[in-house]
Motif scaffolding. Sequence first.
Motif, PDB file in Angstrom:
ATOM      1  N   ASP A 208       0.825  -1.208   0.000  1.00 27.08           N
ATOM      2  CA  ASP A 208       0.000   0.000   0.000  1.00 27.08           C
ATOM      3  C   ASP A 208       0.855   1.253   0.000  1.00 27.08           C
ATOM      4  O   ASP A 208       2.073   1.217   0.193  1.00 27.08           O
ATOM      5  CB  ASP A 208      -0.995  -0.005   1.173  1.00 27.08           C
ATOM      6  N   GLU A 209       0.192   2.390  -0.242  1.00 29.58           N
ATOM      7  CA  GLU A 209       0.903   3.656  -0.402  1.00 29.58           C
ATOM      8  C   GLU A 209       1.625   4.094   0.863  1.00 29.58           C
ATOM      9  O   GLU A 209       2.589   4.848   0.801  1.00 29.58           O
ATOM     10  CB  GLU A 209      -0.091   4.740  -0.832  1.00 29.58           C
ATOM     11  N   LEU A 248      -5.071   1.851  -4.588  1.00 29.70           N
ATOM     12  CA  LEU A 248      -3.877   2.559  -4.108  1.00 29.70           C
ATOM     13  C   LEU A 248      -2.821   1.601  -3.589  1.00 29.70           C
ATOM     14  O   LEU A 248      -2.087   1.906  -2.649  1.00 29.70           O
ATOM     15  CB  LEU A 248      -4.249   3.597  -3.033  1.00 29.70           C
ATOM     16  N   SER A 295      -8.188   3.916   2.613  1.00 34.48           N
ATOM     17  CA  SER A 295      -7.771   5.091   1.847  1.00 34.48           C
ATOM     18  C   SER A 295      -8.740   6.253   1.974  1.00 34.48           C
ATOM     19  O   SER A 295      -8.394   7.398   1.664  1.00 34.48           O
ATOM     20  CB  SER A 295      -7.604   4.719   0.369  1.00 34.48           C
ATOM     21  N   ASN A 297      -9.794   7.459   4.756  1.00 36.29           N
ATOM     22  CA  ASN A 297      -9.369   8.228   5.938  1.00 36.29           C
ATOM     23  C   ASN A 297     -10.545   8.854   6.683  1.00 36.29           C
ATOM     24  O   ASN A 297     -10.432   9.952   7.237  1.00 36.29           O
ATOM     25  CB  ASN A 297      -8.360   9.314   5.545  1.00 36.29           C
TER      26      ASN A 297
END
Length: 352
Positions: A208-209, A248, A295, A297
Motif C-alpha cells: 500500500d501507499e 492505491l 484510503s 481516511n
Amino acid sequence: MKKVIITGIVIIAALAGIMYVLNKNKTQNEEQTAIVGQKNAAVAVRVEVADYKDVNAQYIANGTFAPKQEVMLSAETAGKVTRVLVQEGAHVRAGQTLAVIDGDKLNVGLSNAQAVYNNAKAEVARFEGAYASGGVTKQQLDQVKLQLENAKNNLRSSQLTASDVNITASFAGVVNKRNIEPGSYVSPGQQLFEIVNVGTLKLQVNVDEKNIGFVKLGQVIKVQSPVLVDQEFVGKVSFIAPKADGSLNFPVELEIKNNATNDLKAGMYGTAFFGSEKSANALVVPRNAFVGSVSSNQIFVVKDGKAVLTKVVSGRTFGENIEIISGITKGTQVITTGQINLLNGTAVEIIK
C-alpha cells in the motif's frame, strides 16, 4: 314527549363520553408512539476504543509464486511425429531436442534448393570467365549474379524450414505438459510442450501507499510459504510498479532462488515480510472502523450519543489494525459495525 327528550339527552351524553375516551386513548397512543420512535431512531452499533498497542512493525504481504520462465513450445511445420524424447516431469537443458517430426518432404526441398544454388554458383564462375575475355556483356553477368543471390536465399529458407522438424527447449527447465505422442500429426502453431523453470521463482505482492516508500529495488526480503513452514527463503525486489492500482496498492515483484530440491512450486501461496521485526508502540484502530476503505481516511466516532464522521490521517498497516497519525486521540470510541446505516449526527445505541 319527555321520554323522547330524555332519550336524546342520554344518547348525546353517551356519544360525548365515547368521544372523550377515544380522544384520550389517541393522545396516549401518540405519546407512546413518539417514545418508541425516539428509541428506534437510534442505530445499533458496535464500538472499539482507540488505544496505543505494541505491534509488529513489519509490513506483511501475500501473493502466489510463479515460475521465472515458462513457455509453450509449438510446431513450426506440419508433419507426423516420429519420436518423442522426453516425458512429463523430465528436466531438460537449453537446446535439447524434445521431439522429431518427419522431415522427408522438407529434406527433398532442401536437396533441390542446394542443387539450384550449386548450379547458379557454377554459372556465375563461367560468366565471369567469359566476361573477362569479352564473351558476355556486363548486363548478362549481373543477371546470373542475381540468380545466384536468389538461389542462396532459397537455400537458406529451406535450411531453416528443415531444421523446424526438431522441437528443442529454449531454456533449461522441467517439462510440465506433453501434448503429443509418436505417430501424432501436428500442424504449425499446435502446442506440443510446456516448459517451466522453477529454479528461480517470482512472487508478486501488493504494497500500500503508506509502506511503498520503504521498498527499494534490490532490497532483500524474507519470504515464507505456509506449506513449507520449517523453511525460509530470500527474495530480492526486482520490480516496483510506478503506478498504483485502483485500491492505491503498488504491485511489487520479488525473485526467489529455490532450494536444491525445488521444494517451492509455482502456484503456492507466499508471504513477504518487509521491514524489521522490532515492535512499535502506535495508536491504532481496527481496519473495519474505516468508512469504505482505509484510503478514505474517514471513521465514525461516538460523541454525546451521536455518530460523528471524522477525518483522520492513517499510517502503517499492522494486520487488522491501522495506525492513526492524527484526527483522534487515545480513548476515542470508534464505530466498527453499522456504518452503512449512519449519517453524520445520527443517534446511536452501543451494543455489546
